[in-house]
Write an enzyme that holds these catalytic residues in place. Structure first.
Site, PDB file in Angstrom:
ATOM      1  N   TYR A  37       0.794  -1.101  -0.081  1.00 16.21           N
ATOM      2  CA  TYR A  37       0.085   0.191  -0.052  1.00 16.21           C
ATOM      3  C   TYR A  37       0.909   1.294  -0.142  1.00 16.21           C
ATOM      4  CZ  TYR A  37      -3.917  -2.881   1.627  1.00 16.21           C
ATOM      5  OH  TYR A  37      -4.754  -3.827   1.884  1.00 16.21           O
ATOM      6  N   HIS A 193     -13.316   2.593   5.573  1.00 14.53           N
ATOM      7  CA  HIS A 193     -12.066   1.779   5.323  1.00 14.53           C
ATOM      8  C   HIS A 193     -11.584   0.850   6.465  1.00 14.53           C
ATOM      9  CE1 HIS A 193     -11.102   5.104   2.378  1.00 14.53           C
ATOM     10  NE2 HIS A 193     -10.864   4.030   1.718  1.00 14.53           N
ATOM     11  N   ARG A 223      -5.646   7.809  -8.458  1.00  9.45           N
ATOM     12  CA  ARG A 223      -4.619   6.778  -8.037  1.00  9.45           C
ATOM     13  C   ARG A 223      -5.198   5.289  -8.596  1.00  9.45           C
ATOM     14  NH1 ARG A 223      -6.654   3.584  -3.441  1.00  9.45           N
ATOM     15  NH2 ARG A 223      -4.694   2.733  -3.091  1.00  9.45           N
ATOM     16  N   ASN A 225      -6.002   1.436  -7.886  1.00 11.31           N
ATOM     17  CA  ASN A 225      -6.118   0.323  -6.838  1.00 11.31           C
ATOM     18  C   ASN A 225      -6.163  -1.016  -7.558  1.00 11.31           C
ATOM     19  OD1 ASN A 225      -6.252  -1.063  -4.300  1.00 11.31           O
ATOM     20  ND2 ASN A 225      -8.180  -0.239  -3.703  1.00 11.31           N
ATOM     21  N   GLU A 265      -9.051  -0.683 -10.426  1.00 12.09           N
ATOM     22  CA  GLU A 265      -9.803   0.751 -10.181  1.00 12.09           C
ATOM     23  C   GLU A 265      -9.128   1.983 -10.594  1.00 12.09           C
ATOM     24  OE1 GLU A 265     -12.638  -1.280  -6.850  1.00 12.09           O
ATOM     25  OE2 GLU A 265     -11.298   0.428  -6.142  1.00 12.09           O
ATOM     26  N   TYR A 316      -7.561 -10.534   2.064  1.00 14.47           N
ATOM     27  CA  TYR A 316      -8.468  -9.239   1.885  1.00 14.47           C
ATOM     28  C   TYR A 316      -8.733  -9.399   0.522  1.00 14.47           C
ATOM     29  CZ  TYR A 316     -10.026  -4.772   1.656  1.00 14.47           C
ATOM     30  OH  TYR A 316     -10.660  -3.590   1.494  1.00 14.47           O
TER      31      TYR A 316
END
Lengths: 346, 200
Positions: A37, A193, A223, A225, A265, A316
């Protein structure tokens, strides 16, 4: 720009497919051979002609089919589009933003005429010709968020800004990576989140919130993802998890290249002028592994990223159960050669 | 005593910091079951808090009614269940002026629902003080059918509306006053893990 729209489905027989040109312009999200991340936010300004970053709201060959899929999902579950009462103004802000951007960026497809508050919107790909009064919901077939959301690829969350936080107080969400608007609506940035592992401890969300609450009008950011999806399914919602969940267990070494998709994304963030809300478009791009490895750099790099990813993140992102088959498949396309910097093909 | 200590969890999971006096301001106090003990401790710490207080008490099998009345609140009401006292609570929240404090003590389901009612009525989150007393039962929303199952004590559990077996997430919606339940055998229909008792 002449665009041919695919006749394709995102459920049932899954006829979704990418043309060779769509593969080349796919937003591959890894700029190096490993992933962790980060607050990987950059200005959302026109970048690389032909890429998904060229225009503010990218319109591609999947546009018409995606909007048809959204209509199916909304008919099945109208709670996928909700707006708390104080978010109506932000909905109009968002409608204006999309109509202005699309008519400027794609004049052959979209036209907007404005005479005071009397507006005329033409959307040629979807065959829409609508005259309405700006800020008067009774002149549209539905609320402004839903109206323009049904004509714009990607999910869209409208975030109210108050108390130094962002609140997810409206959205149209039919192509989500397993989160529920109906459950999350009204939550603040940290609450929605909350289920993300590790990132809180790394301070990611504190820094991201600081950045986002300072986004200024006319200076959007973006950004990338990513996650993994079995079959090119847009509606991977928790609401329907018991319906699409079994498909996750249909991966075999023989079909993994065709059935396993990388889901990316393209997230962007715009300050809205009247409401001071943020709109958060989350645009989903899907590519099968067998299409992805046609770009040698991507095949090599994706193998290394998934091979070395912490178990917690694979869990996850929901592909831990298929991870070894995916990594074994990708290993065949990794000859150990060096990869060039950046996300674009060589 | 500041109520039940919970295992640290994700950020959407509510924490109940214990009742803290906001002084001699108008107050709505809702106590369920052993939550009455929290109001007594609050009054013991700061007797001034009771002068403008409206206590709504759900005994839930406990016998603290007389002791609560003896604290001398401005208004006292006892009702059998939360649904039974909701009309009165909504009226009190609707009539409340700016600066009214809200104290809630009891089980997680009651705290969640009363908090959701208060937020919907426009009470600021910072005006709400909560303390957990009682079992670890949870109020769960089924993400699939949207039905709420009260007093869930096992993980997984069976949705009382659609019958799916759901696992118990820590993800919590303040708007709904409920945790999220998600189909536990979605990927492997019929393979349901053994039920475990939910712990705080």
């Amino acid at each position: 720009m002449t665009l041919r729209f695919n006749d394709e489905t995102f459920r049932g027989d899954y006829t979704y497919h990418n043309s060779a040109a769509a593969v080349r312009r796919f937003p591959f999200p890894f700029d190096q051979d490993s992933y962790m991340y980060s607050v990987n936010i950059e200005p959302h300004r026109p970048t690389r002609a032909g890429s998904v970053f060229e225009h503010r709201f990218d319109v591609d060959e999947h546009y018409v089919a995606e909007m048809q899929d959204r209509a199916i999902t909304l008919a099945d579950d109208p709670l996928r589009c909700q707006s708390l009462p104080h978010m109506e103004l932000a909905g109009w802000d968002f409608l204006e933003l999309v109509m202005v951007c699309k008519s400027e960026d794609y004049p052959d497809m979209f036209t907007l005429h404005r005479d005071g508050d009397r507006w005329h919107w033409i959307n040629r790909p979807l065959g829409i010709d609508q005259r309405f009064t700006f800020m008067d919901t009774s002149t549209l077939p539905c609320g402004p968020l839903e109206y323009i959301g049904r004509q714009t690829q990607g999910d869209h969350a409208l975030l109210d800004q108050r108390e130094g936080n962002l609140w997810m107080d409206a959205g149209i969400v039919t192509s989500q990576a397993d989160w529920s608007l109906d459950f999350n609506i009204g939550m603040n940035f940290f609450e929605w989140h909350a289920p993300v592992p590790k990132a809180h401890e790394l301070g990611i969300f504190q820094r991201a919130l600081k950045f986002l609450t300072n986004v200024q009008q006319g200076k959007p950011s973006r950004r990338l993802n990513w996650t993994m999806t079995v079959n090119p399914r847009l509606d991977t919602s928790p609401e329907n998890y018991h319906k699409w969940g079994p498909e996750k267990r249909t991966i075999t070494p023989e079909n993994v290249g065709a059935k396993q998709y990388l889901r990316v994304e393209l997230q962007s963030f715009y300050r809205l002028p009247r409401s001071n809300a943020l709109v958060f478009p989350i645009r989903c791009y899907l590519i099968s592994l067998e299409d992805l490895v046609t770009v040698p750099k991507w095949g090599r790099r994706f193998h290394r990223v998934l091979r070395d990813l912490p178990d917690e993140l694979a869990e996850y992102k929901g592909f831990a159960v298929n991870r070894s088959m995916i990594v074994d498949y990708l290993a065949r396309f990794d000859d150990g050669a060096e990869t060039s910097a950046g996300i674009f093909p060589d | 005593m500041a109520g039940t200590a919970f295992t640290p969890s994700i950020l959407s999971r509510p924490v109940y910091a214990g009742l803290v006096s906001r002084g001699a301001t108008p107050a709505i106090m809702l106590a369920e079951g052993e939550g009455a003990l929290a109001l007594m401790a609050l009054a013991d710490h700061d007797p001034a808090v009771m002068g403008h207080a409206h206590i709504i008490h759900i005994p839930a099998g406990t016998g603290h009614g007389a002791a609560l009345q003896a604290l001398g609140p401005a208004m006292y009401h006892e009702g059998p269940t939360l649904p039974a006292v909701l009309p009165r609570l909504r009226k009190a929240l609707g009539d409340a002026h700016m600066g009214t404090a809200l104290y809630i003590a009891g089980t997680e389901g009651v705290i969640g629902q009363v908090t959701a009612e208060a937020l919907a009525a426009g009470v600021a989150a910072g005006a709400i003080s909560t303390e957990h007393h009682g079992g670890a039962a949870r109020r769960m929303q089924c993400v699939h059918c949207k039905g709420i199952t009260e007093d869930v004590v096992t993980d997984p559990f069976i949705c009382s509306h659609c019958g799916l077996s759901l696992f118990v997430r820590d993800h919590f919606s303040r708007r709904l006053g409920a945790f999220q339940g998600v189909c536990v055998d979605a990927e492997t229909p019929g393979q349901i893990p053994a039920m475990q008792e939910i712990r705080p």
